[in-house]
Write an enzyme that holds these catalytic residues in place. Structure first.
Site, PDB file in Angstrom:
ATOM      1  N   GLY A 127       0.829  -1.206   0.000  1.00  0.00           N
ATOM      2  CA  GLY A 127       0.000   0.000   0.000  1.00  0.00           C
ATOM      3  C   GLY A 127       0.858   1.249   0.000  1.00  0.00           C
ATOM      4  N   SER A 129       1.532   3.513  -3.423  1.00  0.00           N
ATOM      5  CA  SER A 129       1.061   4.534  -4.366  1.00  0.00           C
ATOM      6  C   SER A 129      -0.361   4.966  -4.049  1.00  0.00           C
ATOM      7  CB  SER A 129       1.075   3.990  -5.793  1.00  0.00           C
ATOM      8  OG  SER A 129       2.378   3.696  -6.195  1.00  0.00           O
ATOM      9  N   GLU A 244      18.295  -6.367  -2.665  1.00  0.00           N
ATOM     10  CA  GLU A 244      17.971  -7.233  -3.798  1.00  0.00           C
ATOM     11  C   GLU A 244      18.014  -6.501  -5.129  1.00  0.00           C
ATOM     12  OE1 GLU A 244      17.285 -10.629  -3.703  1.00  0.00           O
ATOM     13  OE2 GLU A 244      18.039 -10.365  -1.687  1.00  0.00           O
ATOM     14  N   SER A 385       9.956   5.225 -11.763  1.00  0.00           N
ATOM     15  CA  SER A 385       9.925   5.259 -13.236  1.00  0.00           C
ATOM     16  C   SER A 385      11.338   5.517 -13.764  1.00  0.00           C
ATOM     17  CB  SER A 385       8.991   6.367 -13.707  1.00  0.00           C
ATOM     18  OG  SER A 385       9.588   7.629 -13.435  1.00  0.00           O
ATOM     19  N   ASN A 386      11.525   5.235 -15.038  1.00  0.00           N
ATOM     20  CA  ASN A 386      12.863   5.431 -15.600  1.00  0.00           C
ATOM     21  C   ASN A 386      13.293   6.896 -15.550  1.00  0.00           C
ATOM     22  OD1 ASN A 386      12.782   2.726 -15.967  1.00  0.00           O
ATOM     23  ND2 ASN A 386      13.225   2.748 -18.164  1.00  0.00           N
TER      24      ASN A 386
END
Lengths: 400, 378
Positions: A127, A129, A244, A385-386
């Protein structure tokens, strides 16, 4: 300089390879390799097999089932598991909430949650965004107020992946509205059966149902469900970024995709020959392989660099892995569409809502081609995001 | 798996980096370019003294027994400095061919002199029609009583104007593009029948058009009909070296651009504060790092005994470097703006060298076609 691995490292890899390919049912692995969705039961089944053999949560602290692996061993784990088409531990459990509880949770929380999280007895969802908090996650507005012995949560979360299967949710909530936006956030655990939680499915452009909206309407959870200190939730969420990172590039998964693409293109007829005989196609395929080889080497460099460094400290170069890794995953879906040709077109919505199963029209793989292309647009959006990755490099490496 | 340099390699890197920092400022480079050969004989002697010229030669022949990694280290530093001296032509190509194809006597005769800086070599391979096909050879070599006699024209022979010795591919047998029938001949540059027209190249280096009219070869390296596999091997090694040089060029272009963005002010702020420009600088960074990664792969694989794997890996590296180099070079110019268009400013010179490397020994498209035809990279 030596690009070869030691005999011990290779033996370690071979054992993992054997394990993944013999112990995890082939039917599950083939679905993954073909880009199809898995059922909840399939995901649970394979995680329990992994966990039974101590391979579900290698990144966790050793006392909670983790492995004290070297960076190379961690690399082999993610590379081999992905190449074998094994879905691996549910990311929300093994890479997200588990490490946070292990690092910052109370002893009671660790005992209550960690074994069940490793075994997927509890299915977690995220939970984070909100409709108004995407890339600017710290702008989240879902609030939790302490009333007596309970947190009372009100607000809305979105893009909750596989929330329809979830037993619990870890929620970032605003607990100090007066503080600077990153400093008033807490990390709270919430049973999905709690009164006041509503899950609404979101159908994505591929036709599938992966993500959901989750509404919180006076949801009351015990005070002790907070992880760590109040108002420190942002730090715990950021801690994950250092965790990770070797899996994020999906190099192993893309290798497996490219292998499958080469197989499909070698049999699918095109004119007098096969798709692979078209030099334009084979050059595109070669180009993606080259990009992936470069990324694999970049990943190795980052792994080599990690040796001897403090664990969990994020290397901003990892942003390269995210950016290039996501692009490559997207390119592989374009190649599959090219192989499918006109048979990208038939649409079939299966009962899983995935649109991935056989339509009965055209070659079997073709039904998943366009949905996978549409679906994978997400990988350059989620997880930072990129464009956010570019911001990270701009700031942390280029010093802008 | 280990990306660390050995102690000796680290020392080599330190010394060559220091040399470039001391001797190859942009202003110094202009002076070297104005010298009669278009490069500095004095520096060449210093390279020899430092052992750079023999770094990849066997110890028995005046070298230090290094290999591809040593070549990579030197090339990357030379890329940073935009070095003009004929290192690539003489050491990487010339020395590489003699090592690969020469017998002990030939190696003993030539390699120590090359390492000492007293013999310059050029590789005359390209022909106007051959473009990037190493098997397409129209220059002929005919066996006569005196020895092998060469006829025909070679194009764009790198540093062919200053070379003492030419290594020339010529056809002794077979049709124009047959793999068999190609020999590798040693020709004295001043031999009768050899005509050279030297010129400057776009990147500030030198090359020559060379014609052979009944020119008598001094010697032949290896089988006069079977040189192609060894030529391919050395060209693959040389491509890996060019790619390492390109990494040096790209890294420098990126550093210069980022520094410039921080100090250049427009609209009252440094242009590095504009996100649209930041992201473009990041894309350059990603391209540089991906190229550095691929260069390491290409370097190691350039010595692989499996010719097919070697060639596929090197071509893949050249594709990555060609694509990335174009992006980094064009963006370096664009992000600078007008200043990068001037000969006075250094960044354009890196861009020019990068652009030449892209088409040397096969451009991006040619190598992509090779990779596509060679099966999976994994």
């Amino acid at each position: 300089m030596d690009l070869n691995f030691t005999a011990e490292e290779l033996a370690f890899r071979d054992e993992l390879r054997r394990f993944f390919r013999t112990e995890i049912p082939e039917s599950i692995r083939n679905k993954v390799l073909d880009g199809q969705h898995l059922s909840k039961d399939e995901i649970v089944l394979q995680q329990r097999i992994l966990n039974k053999h101590g391979l579900a949560v290698p990144g966790w602290p050793v006392e909670w089932g983790g492995k004290d692996w070297t960076p190379v061993q961690r690399y082999f784990y993610s590379d081999e598991i992905q190449q074998a088409g094994v879905p691996g531990g549910l990311a929300f459990n093994t890479s997200m909430v588990g490490p946070v509880i292990a690092q910052f949770g109370s002893e009671e929380q660790k005992k209550k949650f960690l074994p069940a999280t490793a075994n997927l007895d509890i299915w977690w969802c995220q939970g984070f965004s909100e409709p108004g908090a995407g890339s600017d996650l710290a702008g989240l507005r879902t609030k939790a107020e302490l009333v007596g012995d309970e947190w009372v949560i009100n607000g809305q979360k979105t893009w909750t992946t596989l929330g329809q299967h979830a037993d619990w949710i870890f929620v970032l909530c605003r607990t100090d509205p007066a503080a600077k936006k990153q400093e008033g956030i807490s990390y709270i655990l919430c049973d999905m059966k709690t009164k006041g939680i509503t899950v609404r499915p979101i159908q994505t452009i591929d036709g599938g149902h992966e993500v959901n909206e989750v509404f919180f309407d006076d949801v009351r959870v015990p005070k002790d469900n907070i992880v760590g200190q109040p108002n420190k939730g942002w730090d715990y969420a950021k801690f994950l970024l250092g965790n990770e990172r070797t899996g994020i590039a999906q190099v192993g998964a893309s290798k497996a995709r490219l292998k499958r693409i080469r197989e499909l293109a070698s049999v699918e007829p095109a004119g007098e020959g096969r798709v692979i005989d078209d030099p334009k196609f084979s050059e595109k395929l070669a180009m993606v392989e080259i990009e992936l080889k470069a990324l694999e080497m970049t990943q190795m460099r980052i792994i080599a660099d990690e040796r001897g460094k403090a664990k969990g400290k994020p290397n901003p170069a990892s942003s390269i892995l995210k950016m290039k890794g996501s692009q490559i995953q997207q390119w592989t879906t374009e190649l599959v569409m090219e192989i499918a040709g006109p048979y990208v077109m038939p649409f079939a919505l299966s009962d899983e809502g995935s649109g991935r199963n056989e339509t009965g029209y055209g070659p079997e793989f073709a039904a998943a081609a366009a949905p996978a292309y549409f679906n994978k647009r997400k990988v350059s959006i989620y997880g930072g995001s990129n464009e956010i990755q570019r911001n990270i490099i701009a700031k942390a490496i280029l010093g802008f | 798996m280990d990306f660390d340099l050995s102690d000796d390699q680290r020392m080599l890197k330190d010394s060559v980096d220091r040399l470039i920092a001391d001797k190859y400022s942009f202003e110094q480079r202009k002076k070297y370019m104005a010298e009669p050969d278009g490069w500095s004989r004095e520096l060449w002697a210093q390279y020899a003294e430092l052992g750079l010229l023999g770094v990849s030669f066997p110890e028995a022949h005046g070298g230090f027994g290094g290999g591809p990694v040593e070549n990579m280290i030197v090339a990357e530093a030379f890329g940073k400095g935009l070095v003009l001296e004929p290192y690539f032509a003489t050491i990487v190509l010339g020395g590489g061919l003699i090592q690969a194809a020469g017998n002990d006597a030939q190696k003993a005769a030539m390699l120590p002199e090359i390492a000492a800086g007293t013999r310059l070599v050029a590789f005359a391979q390209v022909e106007r029609a051959s473009r990037y096909n190493l098997a397409d050879v129209q220059v002929t070599a005919t066996k006569t009583a005196e020895g092998w006699v060469l006829n025909g024209e070679k194009s764009v022979v790198l540093h062919g104007d200053c070379a003492d010795t030419l290594l020339v591919t010529a056809r002794t047998d077979g049709g124009r593009t047959d793999r068999n029938g190609i020999g590798l001949f040693v020709v004295a540059a001043n031999a009768a029948g050899v005509t050279r027209q030297g010129y400057r190249t776009q990147d500030g280096c030198r090359a020559a058009e060379i014609s052979f009219a009944n020119a008598l070869a001094a010697d032949v390296l290896g089988d006069p009909a079977g040189a192609l596999p060894l030529v391919e091997q050395v060209v693959d090694q040389a491509i890996a070296v060019l790619c390492a040089e390109a990494v040096g060029l790209m890294g420098e272009m990126h550093t210069i651009t980022v520094d410039y963005m921080k100090q250049r002010k427009q609209f009252g702020v440094s242009i590095s504060q504009f996100q649209v420009l930041q992201h473009r600088a990041v894309d350059m960074f990603v391209a540089v790092e991906q190229s550095r990664s691929m260069s390491l792969f290409g370097t190691v694989m350039s010595a692989d005994p499996d010719a097919k794997a070697r060639s596929r890996a090197v071509s893949a590296t050249k594709v990555q470097i060609g694509k990335a180099g174009k992006l980094v070079g064009e963006e370096a110019v664009q992000l600078h703006g007008g200043i990068a268009m001037t000969m006075e400013y250094k960044v354009g010179h890196y861009f020019k060298r990068m652009t030449m490397i892209e088409q040397m020994f096969g451009n991006t498209d040619a190598h992509l076609a090779k990779v596509a035809g060679a099966g999976s990279l994994f």
